[in-house]
Motif scaffolding. Structure first.
Motif, PDB file in Angstrom:
ATOM      1  N   GLU A  30     -59.086  -6.519 -18.406  1.00  0.00           N
ATOM      2  CA  GLU A  30     -59.524  -5.034 -18.892  1.00  0.00           C
ATOM      3  C   GLU A  30     -58.135  -3.858 -19.285  1.00  0.00           C
TER       4      GLU A  30
ATOM      5  N   GLU B 202     -61.825  -9.711 -14.006  1.00  0.00           N
ATOM      6  CA  GLU B 202     -62.627  -9.172 -15.445  1.00  0.00           C
ATOM      7  C   GLU B 202     -61.655  -7.983 -15.272  1.00  0.00           C
ATOM      8  N   LYS B 203     -61.450  -7.286 -14.006  1.00  0.00           N
ATOM      9  CA  LYS B 203     -61.195  -5.480 -14.319  1.00  0.00           C
ATOM     10  C   LYS B 203     -59.714  -6.108 -14.399  1.00  0.00           C
TER      11      LYS B 203
ATOM     12  N   ALA C 130     -64.403   3.416 -19.905  1.00  0.00           N
ATOM     13  CA  ALA C 130     -65.011   2.096 -19.478  1.00  0.00           C
ATOM     14  C   ALA C 130     -65.870   2.044 -18.256  1.00  0.00           C
TER      15      ALA C 130
END
Length: 405
Positions: free
Chosen positions: A50, A46-47, A219
């Motif tokens: 992103e 996910e990181k 974020a």
């Protein structure tokens, strides 16, 4: 005729201190129109997504980012053997993941051994992105050989080297394990030059210091200084070696009754706040914090002196008390102290009185503030994310010229 943007493949391991430094560089490359894939275990998918990269998932045998720090062992061989084991089992996964989708350029964290092997197999250049110090002229004689002298005498140490060499030979990599790990052909160093020991002896034809690549970190969330807090202290031992409830209790004793101070205590996922006993309102306990957001408002930082935390402290001109836990952190603590912006306090000496005296002395010293401001300005001139991306683009341009000749 449709043209495709060059494909850059990034490789790392699932450890915060190895992934985080690369993310802003990845984001910048994507913004410039490059296709960037990122080979990473599931915990960081996910990181990296992103940041705009395409995850290439592989499964690791290393302790995860939230694993028990004791899983890393205590000796040098305990520390290094898992990386070789992981690399050997990861390579077939990565070969399969990139089959028919080979990149034009490989960039990689220093701990990603398969990346250099794959670059060799594919016939493309590889650029190391180093999140910590690099070898200097004389490093092997001064550090490497003394460190390995005893382990190399053991059957276990000899077996480790033999297995590493056999893996390199099997894949046609003409290097020995020491040079393979420590001597890349090209390297971008993602720390400020101020943190590099013997910086005057580093080969800058190989290693380019681009400094901190931090980004805005929006974020990760925000943090606001509480009303009435005249001074703010952040205490964090990073993301891995955080299982130290006794240390955190000393921090509560040291700073809980300090007039006008608010302390943010990051304890990680392996400590229950209940282990710390009764807490005053001035102590804020978290398992994770948006570190850079706090440091931009903090007056002092008690840190494990990891490369990321050290450079964030320098970039925000925050005085530091360094309490190192493992690997490069001890050297970073010594460097910070030699720069006159920190105190190195060994964990066994980190009692409440010592911690409190160190923080107050640093915060009250105008010379510390002057030195921090000077280093912060030097760091700003190193170029950071944009310069790193420029240098990667330059390597791609070299590839294109060679292909057209």
């Amino acid at each position: 005729m449709t043209t495709h943007p060059p494909h850059i493949a990034m490789f790392s391991i699932a450890v915060h201190g190895h992934v985080n430094p690369s993310l802003e560089v990845i984001r910048e490359l994507v913004a410039r129109g490059y296709r960037v894939s990122y080979a990473i275990p599931p915990a960081f998918v996910e990181k990296v997504a992103e940041a705009g990269a395409e995850p290439k998932i592989w499964h690791s045998t290393l302790p995860g980012p939230d694993g028990d720090p004791e899983a890393w062992g205590t000796t040098l061989l305990d520390n290094v053997e898992p990386f070789l084991d992981d690399a050997i089992q990861a390579l077939p996964q990565l070969i399969k993941a990139y089959e028919g989708d080979e990149p034009d350029l490989v960039i990689h964290d220093i701990a990603s051994y398969p990346a250099r092997v794959l670059a060799h197999r594919w016939g493309v250049k590889a650029i190391s992105l180093s999140p910590n110090l690099v070898a200097w002229d004389g490093y092997e004689e001064e550090v490497g050989e003394p460190m390995w002298a005893e382990p190399k005498k053991t059957e276990r140490g000899q077996a480790y080297y033999a297995r590493f060499q056999a893996w390199l030979d099997e894949n046609g990599v003409g290097a020995d394990p020491d040079s393979f790990v420590g001597r890349p052909a090209r390297s971008l160093v993602l720390i400020p030059k101020a943190l590099q020991p013997n910086a005057d002896r580093v080969d800058e034809a190989v290693h380019t210091f681009v400094g901190a690549c931090q980004g805005d970190r929006a974020a990760q969330g925000e943090w606001r200084r509480p009303a009435g807090a005249e001074k703010v202290l952040l205490v964090s031992l990073g993301s891995a070696f955080t299982k130290h409830p006794a240390f955190y209790r000393e921090c509560v004793k040291a700073f809980g009754d300090l007039p006008g101070w608010h302390t943010v205590l990051q304890v990680g996922k392996h400590v229950d706040p209940a282990e710390l006993g009764p807490l005053p309102d001035s102590i804020e306990v978290r398992d994770w914090v948006p570190q850079l957001a706090i440091l931009r408002q903090a007056d002092a930082f008690v840190t494990h002196a990891g490369a990321g935390g050290s450079q964030e402290g320098l970039a925000t001109a925050t005085p530091m008390v360094a309490v190192p836990q493992a690997v490069d952190q001890f050297g970073n603590a010594d460097m910070l102290q030699s720069l006159g912006v920190a105190r190195h306090v060994p964990m066994e000496e980190a009692d409440a009185r010592t911690l409190r005296e160190a923080v107050l002395a640093l915060v009250g010293d105008p010379e510390v503030a002057r030195r921090l401001d000077s280093i912060r300005r030097e760091m700003a001139g190193e170029g950071g994310t944009r310069r790193a991306a420029d240098l990667i683009e330059a390597e791609l341009s070299t590839v294109k010229r060679e292909e057209s000749e």
